[in-house]
Motif scaffolding. Structure first.
Motif, mmCIF file in Angstrom:
data_model
loop_
_atom_site.group_PDB
_atom_site.id
_atom_site.type_symbol
_atom_site.label_atom_id
_atom_site.label_comp_id
_atom_site.label_asym_id
_atom_site.label_seq_id
_atom_site.Cartn_x
_atom_site.Cartn_y
_atom_site.Cartn_z
ATOM 1 N N MET A 1 4.066 -27.175 -17.842
ATOM 2 C CA MET A 1 5.138 -26.236 -17.502
ATOM 3 C C MET A 1 5.391 -26.292 -16.003
ATOM 4 N N ARG A 2 6.666 -26.398 -15.649
ATOM 5 C CA ARG A 2 7.034 -26.384 -14.238
ATOM 6 C C ARG A 2 8.027 -25.247 -14.012
ATOM 7 N N LEU A 3 7.721 -24.411 -13.042
ATOM 8 C CA LEU A 3 8.571 -23.276 -12.713
ATOM 9 C C LEU A 3 9.518 -23.656 -11.582
ATOM 10 N N PRO A 4 10.718 -23.097 -11.556
ATOM 11 C CA PRO A 4 11.677 -23.447 -10.492
ATOM 12 C C PRO A 4 11.247 -22.884 -9.140
ATOM 13 N N ASP A 5 11.646 -23.591 -8.079
ATOM 14 C CA ASP A 5 11.394 -23.109 -6.716
ATOM 15 C C ASP A 5 12.451 -22.056 -6.387
ATOM 16 N N ARG A 6 12.068 -20.812 -6.377
ATOM 17 C CA ARG A 6 13.017 -19.743 -6.091
ATOM 18 C C ARG A 6 12.497 -18.820 -4.984
ATOM 19 N N PHE A 7 11.372 -18.189 -5.214
ATOM 20 C CA PHE A 7 10.893 -17.171 -4.271
ATOM 21 C C PHE A 7 10.238 -17.792 -3.041
ATOM 22 N N ALA A 8 9.665 -18.984 -3.194
ATOM 23 C CA ALA A 8 9.018 -19.648 -2.056
ATOM 24 C C ALA A 8 9.959 -20.602 -1.343
ATOM 25 N N ALA A 9 11.219 -20.677 -1.790
ATOM 26 C CA ALA A 9 12.158 -21.619 -1.172
ATOM 27 C C ALA A 9 12.503 -21.221 0.254
ATOM 28 N N SER A 10 12.441 -19.940 0.565
ATOM 29 C CA SER A 10 12.743 -19.452 1.909
ATOM 30 C C SER A 10 11.519 -18.737 2.456
ATOM 31 N N PRO A 11 11.361 -18.724 3.782
ATOM 32 C CA PRO A 11 10.225 -17.993 4.357
ATOM 33 C C PRO A 11 10.372 -16.497 4.104
ATOM 34 N N LEU A 12 9.247 -15.775 4.223
ATOM 35 C CA LEU A 12 9.276 -14.328 4.023
ATOM 36 C C LEU A 12 10.247 -13.679 5.007
ATOM 37 N N PRO A 13 11.027 -12.698 4.573
ATOM 38 C CA PRO A 13 12.016 -12.070 5.461
ATOM 39 C C PRO A 13 11.402 -11.087 6.452
ATOM 40 N N TYR A 14 10.105 -11.115 6.628
ATOM 41 C CA TYR A 14 9.454 -10.215 7.582
ATOM 42 C C TYR A 14 8.234 -10.923 8.154
ATOM 43 N N ALA A 15 7.813 -10.468 9.303
ATOM 44 C CA ALA A 15 6.565 -10.940 9.892
ATOM 45 C C ALA A 15 5.498 -9.890 9.604
ATOM 46 N N PRO A 16 4.378 -10.268 8.993
ATOM 47 C CA PRO A 16 3.340 -9.267 8.701
ATOM 48 C C PRO A 16 2.926 -8.523 9.962
ATOM 49 N N GLN A 17 2.718 -7.232 9.791
ATOM 50 C CA GLN A 17 2.366 -6.353 10.914
ATOM 51 C C GLN A 17 0.912 -5.933 10.779
ATOM 52 N N ILE A 18 0.180 -5.993 11.879
ATOM 53 C CA ILE A 18 -1.221 -5.570 11.870
ATOM 54 C C ILE A 18 -1.262 -4.048 11.971
ATOM 55 N N ARG A 19 -1.962 -3.422 11.038
ATOM 56 C CA ARG A 19 -2.152 -1.977 11.087
ATOM 57 C C ARG A 19 -3.588 -1.649 10.677
ATOM 58 N N TRP A 20 -4.026 -0.465 11.107
ATOM 59 C CA TRP A 20 -5.384 -0.024 10.797
ATOM 60 C C TRP A 20 -5.321 0.922 9.605
ATOM 61 N N ILE A 21 -6.106 0.607 8.577
ATOM 62 C CA ILE A 21 -6.137 1.390 7.349
ATOM 63 C C ILE A 21 -7.536 1.977 7.192
ATOM 64 N N GLU A 22 -7.599 3.285 7.017
ATOM 65 C CA GLU A 22 -8.891 3.941 6.812
ATOM 66 C C GLU A 22 -9.307 3.780 5.356
ATOM 67 N N ARG A 23 -10.400 3.062 5.148
ATOM 68 C CA ARG A 23 -10.921 2.796 3.819
ATOM 69 C C ARG A 23 -12.220 3.581 3.632
ATOM 70 N N PRO A 24 -12.765 3.650 2.412
ATOM 71 C CA PRO A 24 -13.937 4.490 2.188
ATOM 72 C C PRO A 24 -15.122 4.168 3.088
ATOM 73 N N ALA A 25 -15.346 2.900 3.375
ATOM 74 C CA ALA A 25 -16.530 2.531 4.142
ATOM 75 C C ALA A 25 -16.209 1.948 5.512
ATOM 76 N N GLU A 26 -14.933 1.847 5.874
ATOM 77 C CA GLU A 26 -14.598 1.203 7.131
ATOM 78 C C GLU A 26 -13.175 1.534 7.551
ATOM 79 N N LEU A 27 -12.903 1.240 8.802
ATOM 80 C CA LEU A 27 -11.545 1.286 9.318
ATOM 81 C C LEU A 27 -11.090 -0.165 9.413
ATOM 82 N N ALA A 28 -10.254 -0.585 8.463
ATOM 83 C CA ALA A 28 -9.942 -2.000 8.298
ATOM 84 C C ALA A 28 -8.668 -2.376 9.044
ATOM 85 N N GLU A 29 -8.675 -3.562 9.629
ATOM 86 C CA GLU A 29 -7.490 -4.144 10.265
ATOM 87 C C GLU A 29 -6.810 -5.036 9.220
ATOM 88 N N VAL A 30 -5.567 -4.717 8.866
ATOM 89 C CA VAL A 30 -4.897 -5.369 7.746
ATOM 90 C C VAL A 30 -3.523 -5.846 8.181
#
Length: 885
Positions: A1-30
């Protein structure tokens, strides 16, 4: 099975942003999409935590685990693992097809087009790479009115019923309440009245004295009024949910009334009106689940049907591979999944799509659109199933799922109506503000309403300029300057009331004291209202609040009728409209779209019976009755019965006085309102346990005198919203304790509260079952800090000083102090030879009058002081101790 190139054909429309998320055991950089809220990011991180990491033998390195950037690497790891397994299982012809699938799936996840459900990192599965001839066991079937249903009902009542987790004594108190109503002769309303039925009043008072919450007592009264008793379940197995088959034409039978009462009591019974639908609901429970965001394909020039079909096929292939290579907790469920290959694919955003086209939810056009969207999805799923070899017993369903909804930005799933036009957005600095949802703006464009006018009608003007009642002019006349008015208006984006915007902490306590003349101690109180103190009436404040912040309900907004009908939130959609939408969608979906009918807390079992009959008559395929929780501060008008009141003591005769004089006695009670801070270095304990299979860690902090001053609650692998809620609840309890709220008040308020998770408690020797996390926590605190042994599930008299009991055939022995005192807290100052002695049990065989074989020597401190004749002599140092008494 071969799927069409649709969602990966263009780069993501945003640049990932680094943020700090408070998790149960840590303050994670995500690294996360910048337009996603923190709650949405946390949902994806929880999803990523449970992903399995196993790869098939000989998987190409290009499909292995390589990068971990976006959302802690979850989408990338998920896509690579499924691509590797798909290639090994023969889903993809060659490595190029597998790489295309990997890139497409990663892009679809990163774009928020697809979301999949949480998985187990390991567990049970049928070997994907070897044949297995074992036959999958059938699902256990419960059928209302047939043999075996009583046992299933008992198991559900034991896990979720009114008496779930209660000790026998506590159960008897609650059962006596229902019995007092059942045994009463006369009008049923009078028999269920605390004022008219004195036996009920006494039973209810006794139940409250035993620690039962007023809400549980009210439920027992409602059961008694319906002629039903409070049952303790009596089943060895405890269920937290149950799917049963019910006859559509027997809504008024005794069996149907019993089922309705069980649904009312537990809020965990789903009734399917055919055996096939019950089987499909059971399959949906073990099937891999996912959702496709239909709203993402709505364009200004029309709906992108081709892109939507590609997304459905991509999600279906991913879930098929996940179902074959994923894990389940129960081996029987693993065999069922392997045999039936069910896929529980859902559509998200259909309700928002209806709103964006300015259609009323309760309209034929909206129902036709919902059925059309699910029909398109089923066609694409059928095509993907055929390409995968077929055999999928389940492909598409319309069931709700809170986690999938949150992963896709809080979109609705299936046939449910949307939450409403007002939503929240998060600023760069983490502030949460109210805004309009995009479908509401699209509907306004369809109705030729300007976005600014819609914003003002729903969210208010955001200013008090020209407002009725409390305007800039009226505020200036009271002494407010531009500085205070500006500070209050700047806060309007984050608050929901004018009293919060004009709080002293916002506009300045000095202004409120110096200009408005408020007393310093008055503004320190939580309920202080600046505008009321300044002389504004409640009517003036309400009118200005509606102008600045928008109306409380959509019905109060000044909108064209057609637009108002399109924007109606779920709270304003009648039950009949929901059932009609379900019928429209169920003509397409493979599994029934369960109709969830919500009842108010005060509704009795009779209301559940009527709702069940309405659902059966409406033609839906499955229904679940859910009751609302008791309102905050719910209390019964209980008065201590006369027979239980202590008779007033006769006044003692006063000695005769030559000159009787009138005496005046005044009593002054000073209440300290300041906060009692805990020491920086504090003691306490950590209790680990699991409630209904969900781990919970309770941390306590104590004052120097041992009084409880703070608690912390940590949940293990729960949803982000629930964990955050529990963490902040613990902070609120801690603040209350530090301001002097007695722990007894919290214990009485929260024990026996009922919600999931609930059931058996493991890891706590005093508490063996609980009706909720809060019930467990406050039972533990009541037992440990208040001596409330009535809240424990074991005999407290059978425990020694270490709280563990005497064991089997063991003699009581002293315990080292290091078992109870933290060496780190004492910094080594506790002597090493310090011990705790067990509690004496007088009359035990071989023990002396004091209950021990030996006592502590006052000279050397050893446990070696024994009786010899009329003296006590230390066997270690020979010291003769004086004989007491």
């Amino acid at each position: 099975m071969r799927l069409p190139d649709r969602f990966a054909a263009s780069p993501l429309p945003y640049a990932p942003q680094i943020r700090w998320i408070e998790r149960p055991a840590e303050l994670a950089e995500v690294a996360a999409p910048p337009h996603w809220t923190t709650a949405r990011v946390e949902a994806w991180l929880d999803w990523a935590d449970g992903l399995p990491a196993d790869l098939p033998p000989g998987a190409p390195s290009a499909l292995g685990l390589e990068r971990a950037d976006l959302l802690a690497g979850g989408p990338d790891r998920y896509a690579r693992r499924l691509a590797a397994w798909g290639l090994t299982l023969g889903v993809f012809t060659d490595e190029a097809d597998a790489l295309t699938f990997r890139d497409e799936l990663f892009a679809a996840l990163a774009l928020g087009v697809i979301a999949t459900g949480r998985q187990l990192p390991f567990g049970a599965r049928v070997n994907p790479l070897a044949a297995d001839t074992a036959i999958a066991p059938p699902f256990p079937r419960a059928e209302v009115g047939r043999a075996g249903f009583a046992e299933s009902a008992g198991a559900l009542r034991a896990g979720r019923g009114l008496a779930a987790g209660l000790a026998p004594g506590a159960l008897q108190r609650l059962a006596a309440v229902a019995q007092a109503v059942i045994r009463c002769e006369g009008d049923r309303a009078a028999c269920a009245s605390l004022e008219s039925n004195q036996a009920l009043a006494r039973a209810a008072w006794a139940a409250r004295e035993a620690g039962h919450a007023d809400a549980a007592i009210a439920d027992a009264v409602a059961l008694g009024r319906a002629g039903l008793e409070v049952a303790g379940g009596g089943a060895d197995e405890r269920l937290t949910s149950l799917v049963a088959v019910a006859s559509r034409g027997a809504a008024g039978s005794d069996a149907a009334r019993a089922a309705a009462a069980l649904a009312w009591e537990t809020s965990a019974l789903t009734l399917a009106f055919s055996a096939d639908d019950a089987e499909r609901l059971a399959l949906a429970r073990v099937a891999p689940k996912g959702a496709v965001n239909a709203l993402a394909f709505e364009r200004a020039d029309g709906f992108d049907a081709a892109g939507f079909a590609d997304a459905v096929r991509l999600a279906f292939v991913a879930l098929d591979i996940e179902g074959r290579a994923g894990f389940l907790a129960d081996p029987a469920d693993a065999y069922r999944r392997h045999a039936a290959r069910p896929i529980a694919l859902r559509l998200a955003g259909v309700a928002e799509l209806i709103v964006g086209r300015a259609l009323a939810y309760d309209s034929d056009a909206a129902r036709a659109l919902a059925a059309e969207m699910h029909g398109r999805a089923l066609a694409a799923a059928d095509a993907a199933s055929a390409a995968l070899g077929g055999g999928h017993a389940l492909k598409l369903c319309a069931l709700d799922d809170a986690e999938l909804s949150l992963q896709l930005g809080a979109l609705t799933l299936g046939a449910a109506p949307w939450a409403g036009p007002a939503t929240v957005a998060e600023t760069a600095d983490g502030a949460v503000i109210r805004t309009l949802a995009e479908p509401a703006l699209a509907a306004a464009r369809q109705a030729s309403v300007e976005p600014g006018d819609l914003r003002a009608a729903l969210l208010g003007h955001g200013s008090l300029e020209g407002a009725p009642g409390v305007s800039h002019v009226a505020l200036s006349a009271k002494g407010f300057t531009a500085h205070e008015i500006g500070a209050a208006e700047a806060a309007l984006v984050e608050v929901r009331s004018l009293s919060a915007a004009f709080a002293p902490a916002v506009i300045g306590a000095g202004f409120v004291i110096d200009v408005l003349g408020a007393a310093p101690e008055a503004i320190a109180e939580a309920g202080f209202d600046t505008l009321a103190h300044a002389g504004f009436s409640a009517a003036d404040v309400a009118a200005a609040e509606a102008y600045a912040l928008g109306p409380e309900t959509l019905a109060e907004a000044e909108l064209p009728p057609a637009l108002a009908a399109a924007l109606a939130p779920a709270s304003e959609i009648p039950t009949a409209a929901r059932l009609a939408m379900l019928r429209a969608v169920e003509t397409v979906t493979c599994a029934p779209a369960t109709a969830v009918i919500e009842l108010p807390f005060e509704a009795g079992p009779e209301a559940a019976q009527a709702a069940l009959a309405d659902a059966a008559a409406a033609g839906v395929r499955a229904v679940r009755i859910v009751r609302s929780a008791a309102p905050a501060g719910f209390a019964l008008g209980l008065v201590q019965p006369r027979a239980a009141r202590a008779a007033p003591a006769a006044p003692a005769p006063e000695p005769p006085s030559e000159t009787p004089r009138e005496r005046f006695v005044e009593r002054f009670v000073e209440v300290e309102r300041s906060r009692r801070k805990l020491p920086d270095r504090r003691k306490g304990y950590i209790q680990k346990a699991s409630v209904g299979g969900h781990k919970v860690y309770l941390h306590t902090g104590e004052y120097e005198d041992g009084e409880l001053g703070e608690i912390f609650l940590d949940m293990h692998k729960e949803g982000a919203a629930f964990r955050s809620l529990m963490n902040n609840f613990a902070v609120a309890i801690s603040i209350g304790l530090q301001y002097g709220v007695p722990l007894e008040e919290f214990v009485d308020a929260f024990v026996f509260t009922r919600f999931e998770p609930a059931g058996e408690v493991a890891g706590n020797e005093a508490i063996r079952s609980a009706t909720s996390i809060l019930d467990y926590v406050f039972r533990e605190l009541g037992v440990s800090y208040l001596g409330r042994d009535d809240l424990a599930n074991v005999d407290p008299q059978g425990l020694d000083a270490d709280g563990l009991g005497g064991g089997q055939g063991e003699e009581a022995a002293p315990q080292p102090a290091s078992r109870f005192i933290s060496r780190g807290f004492s910094r080594g100052s506790t002597p090493d030879n310090l011990i705790f002695l067990p509690v004496a049990k007088p009359g035990a065989a071989g023990l002396g009058p004091a209950g021990r074989g030996a006592d502590v020597c006052p000279a050397c401190g050893d446990l070696a002081l024994v009786r010899k004749g009329q003296s006590l002599i230390c066997q270690t140092c020979g010291e003769r101790a004086p004989q007491a008494g």
